[in-house]
Design an enzyme around this catalytic site. Structure first.
Site, PDB file in Angstrom:
ATOM      1  N   CYS A  26       0.812  -1.214   0.000  1.00  7.68           N
ATOM      2  CA  CYS A  26       0.000   0.000   0.000  1.00  7.68           C
ATOM      3  C   CYS A  26       0.842   1.259   0.000  1.00  7.68           C
ATOM      4  O   CYS A  26       0.315   2.356  -0.182  1.00  7.68           O
ATOM      5  CB  CYS A  26      -0.951  -0.016   1.204  1.00  7.68           C
ATOM      6  SG  CYS A  26      -2.545  -0.737   0.789  1.00  7.68           S
ATOM      7  N   HIS A  51      -6.614 -13.648 -14.234  1.00  2.61           N
ATOM      8  CA  HIS A  51      -5.872 -13.222 -15.413  1.00  2.61           C
ATOM      9  C   HIS A  51      -4.410 -13.075 -15.024  1.00  2.61           C
ATOM     10  O   HIS A  51      -4.086 -12.655 -13.912  1.00  2.61           O
ATOM     11  CB  HIS A  51      -6.404 -11.883 -15.936  1.00  2.61           C
ATOM     12  CG  HIS A  51      -5.646 -11.369 -17.116  1.00  2.61           C
ATOM     13  ND1 HIS A  51      -5.823 -11.870 -18.382  1.00  2.61           N
ATOM     14  CD2 HIS A  51      -4.691 -10.416 -17.207  1.00  2.61           C
ATOM     15  CE1 HIS A  51      -5.003 -11.230 -19.219  1.00  2.61           C
ATOM     16  NE2 HIS A  51      -4.309 -10.344 -18.522  1.00  2.61           N
TER      17      HIS A  51
END
Length: 719
Positions: free
Chosen positions: A400, A521
């Site tokens: 983050c 993906h």
């Protein structure tokens, strides 16, 4: 044209953080092999230097001086670290097995795990004695015993060099503390058989002068709570018992299928085992062509040969032979700051020898304390304005810490048109939405993280816990997840290994949380990124940022500091033990905590915008303010020390602008520290707060009450 990093094509796995591998990693950091991915696996974040153990026990060194920081060393070498004890090598599939971690595939592996001991097999040893290894538990228990009061009684089992050094160190330390002590060295045969007669006589005199009683040719029957019982009926008083005998190979090596000698891995003059892809060095190896006793000097001198031969096995260079010296200098501590030096039958002793030994030991350890500063490539002479300012003086953080600033994100989101679908309800903040699907309330969220560790499995576990945080914070039950993975460029074989590790961990974390991985993906890029899109089911109205009420108590379920710790780790400034502890916090799921806090008025997970930013989000949505008790806010080990050194995460400046009225120095700076997989922040009814806190503590969460909501807008610190 953009130039991507060179692709990875071969896996080198270093099993154990012994002296040979430590020196190899340092050398690798100064001269890495392009295309090779290096992994080091070790039970803990540090590797103790046994040569300084007697000096620590005697009181000459502090505890930290004994440790080689493998986490910091691996960062310097560009290697990934897996913290765990290897329990097997599959030479058929070329995989290393570590409990709690997916199998680690290799093209070339090296084993440098040292030896273990038969001591725990003695009756009563496991219950009442303390093995000298691993060092951490031994050091803690010895320090506790040493600081006690009154007469002491100590027994050391094993009359080799290691045992006599240990018993003299203990005798010296107790004498320095002014404690009367009965100190005993016990051996099943004759003591000091590996030293020449003159040196042995000098050592025996030193032991006598320190008040050490030597009992030889004595078999131990059992160890009791305060004594050692011998088979001949004698009882030796011993309030502290340790052992430095019974050296043997680790059990798991016997199941590798490699050729062994008395349990140790047979290696040829190239340090290569019967499997050409597996090398071994140090005490766990048997030098078939030139057998030698187990001694650290050989492990140290094997390092440059092993470095070249591993590179050759990976495809670069030619193998070199290792020819061990016939004899070596033995430096033996004599308790105080005195030592004995012996070689080729000649020995000298006294303070000068200790000074010499200390110089050698400190020189060795300084190789790892003072790692070379590798100069980064220079910026192009001609570059666009503003590039230097955006680039900054330090690498961009991962997790983050790499998040886009809150203001930039809110501006972008505000420009979007309002939803027109009646079955989609945006929730306060930017994390998730509520979907109405056939009468079922479903929440959806997405999160991904730029990697800050080179271990795909660890990064995936952290990213999964991080992404689940949004679902848990809304009081929802995780349902389904898709994964989005970007790998650095690598060969097809490494792609397969890496994806297997990632998806194995992702499935475990999601299934433990009650969700299923349903697809995803993947692609390749410059660096690893791991993310998840998740759905969750709500039986009740979702908990949002809105709903907080003045007077509500604020509960936080994890300490702060992951942002500054990861920023420091990337810069080589954080202690490995701090980093390992931070990883444990980041991988702790919050599902049980969310269930305990199911009746919270408002709740969020503390992530990229820091505690202050996410608390401000609750206050904005709930139309109130908050007062924080800074003393009540727990922080991770090392976070405050690093903050005081000026370490900050990349997004710190943006975060501190969210609550400009708060101070931003010392501990208060951690209020703006971006958290990865941070804790839940809940506003709860004041009358329930203490009960909820106890429930969280009982469930294993390091939770705390950190303040309360108020009817005055803005964030303030409790005076």
């Amino acid at each position: 044209m953009h130039t991507s990093p060179l692709p990875l094509t071969r896996d080198l796995v270093l099993i154990g953080g012994g002296h040979t591998h430590a020196l190899l990693l340092r050398k690798w950091g100064m001269n890495p092999l392009p295309g090779a991915r290096v992994t080091v696996i070790n039970p803990g974040p540090t590797a103790p230097y046994s040569g300084m153990l007697p000096g620590y026990v005697a009181g000459h060194y502090d505890r930290w001086e004994l440790d080689i920081d493998l986490v910091r060393l691996a960062r310097f070498a560009g290697a990934r670290v897996i913290l765990g004890a290897v329990n097997g090598i599959d030479t058929e599939t070329h995989e290393v097995h570590v409990p709690g971690h997916p199998p680690v595939g290799f093209d070339v592996a090296s084993v440098n795990v040292g030896i273990t001991s038969d001591m725990p097999a003695l009756p009563g040893f496991a219950e009442y004695a303390v093995p000298a290894k691993p060092l951490g538990p031994f050091a803690a228990k010895w320090a506790e015993y040493l600081k006690g009061q009154g007469p002491a009684s100590v027994a050391v089992i094993g009359g080799g060099v290691a045992g006599v050094e240990l018993v003299m160190a203990m005798a010296h330390a107790l004498k320095a503390r002014g404690r009367a002590a009965q100190i005993t060295l016990i051996d099943s045969a004759s003591a000091l058989t590996a030293t020449k007669p003159k040196a042995a006589a000098t050592i025996r005199i030193a032991m006598h002068d320190l008040g050490v009683e030597v009992i030889e040719n004595a078999v131990i029957a059992q160890i009791g709570q305060d004594h050692v019982e011998l088979q001949d009926g004698r009882t030796i008083p011993a309030g502290f018992v340790t052992g430095a005998a019974g050296a043997r190979a680790h059990d798991w090596i016997a199941n590798t299928g490699l050729d062994l000698h008395d349990g140790y891995i047979r290696v040829n003059s190239y340090l290569q085992s019967s499997d050409p892809a597996v090398f071994a060095a140090g005490d766990c190896a048997h030098l078939s062509d030139n057998p030698r006793p187990k001694a650290g000097v050989y492990a140290v001198r094997e390092a440059p040969i092993l470095f070249e031969n591993l590179r050759a096995a990976l495809g670069a260079g030619r193998m070199q032979k290792y020819t061990p010296q016939k004899d070596y200098l033995k430096l033996i501590s004599l308790g105080g700051k005195s030592a004995l030096a012996e070689r080729l039958g000649t020995s000298f002793s006294g303070p000068l020898m200790w000074t010499w030994k200390n110089h050698i030991d400190q020189t060795f350890m300084n190789k790892f304390r003072d790692l070379p500063q590798m100069t980064p490539p220079a910026l192009p002479r001609n570059r666009a304005a503003g590039l230097d300012g955006v680039l900054g003086e330090k690498p961009m953080c991962g997790g983050c810490g790499a998040k886009v600033g809150r203001d930039a994100l809110q501006i972008a989101l505000k420009s979007l048109p309002a939803p027109t679908r009646t079955d989609v309800t945006p929730l306060p903040g930017d994390d998730a939405a509520l979907l109405q699907t056939g009468g079922t309330q479903q929440v959806m969220t997405s999160d991904h993280l730029r990697a800050f560790t080179n271990d795909p499995a660890l990064m995936t576990r952290i990213a999964a816990v991080h992404a689940l945080g949004d679902i848990w914070a809304m009081g929802a039950a995780p349902q389904a997840a898709t994964a989005t993975i970007i790998l650095p460029r690598m060969s097809a074989a490494l792609q397969s290994r890496t994806m297997s590790e990632i998806m194995s961990v992702a499935s475990d974390v999601m299934r433990d949380a009650g969700a299923e991985i349903v697809g995803g993906h993947s692609s390749m890029g410059d660096e690893m990124t791991v993310g998840f899109t998740l759905t969750g089911l709500c039986e009740a109205t979702p908990i949002t940022l809105a709903g907080g009420q003045p007077g509500d108590r604020l509960i936080l379920t994890k300490p702060l500091g992951s942002g500054v710790l990861m920023a420091a780790e990337m810069a080589g400034l954080a202690e490995g033990a701090w980093v390992a502890a931070a990883y444990k916090h980041m991988t702790q799921p919050q599902g049980n905590a969310a269930r305990i806090l199911a009746n919270a008025h408002a709740m969020t997970d503390v992530t990229g915008f820091g505690l202050a930013g996410h608390l401000q989000g609750i206050c904005d949505a709930s139309h109130c303010g908050a007062t924080l008790d800074l003393d009540a806010v727990n922080v991770m080990d090392g976070a405050l020390a690093l903050t005081d050194q000026g370490v900050r995460s990349t997004i710190f400046t943006d975060n501190s602008a969210i609550a400009p009225n708060l101070p931003s120095g010392r501990k208060a700076a951690l209020l703006f520290d971006p958290q990865t997989a941070g804790g839940l922040l809940a506003a709860v009814n004041a009358k329930d707060a203490e009960t909820l806190l106890q429930d969280l503590l009982d469930a294993g969460y390091p939770a705390m009450i950190i303040g309360q909501l108020t009817d005055t807008p803005g964030l303030r610190l409790q005076s």
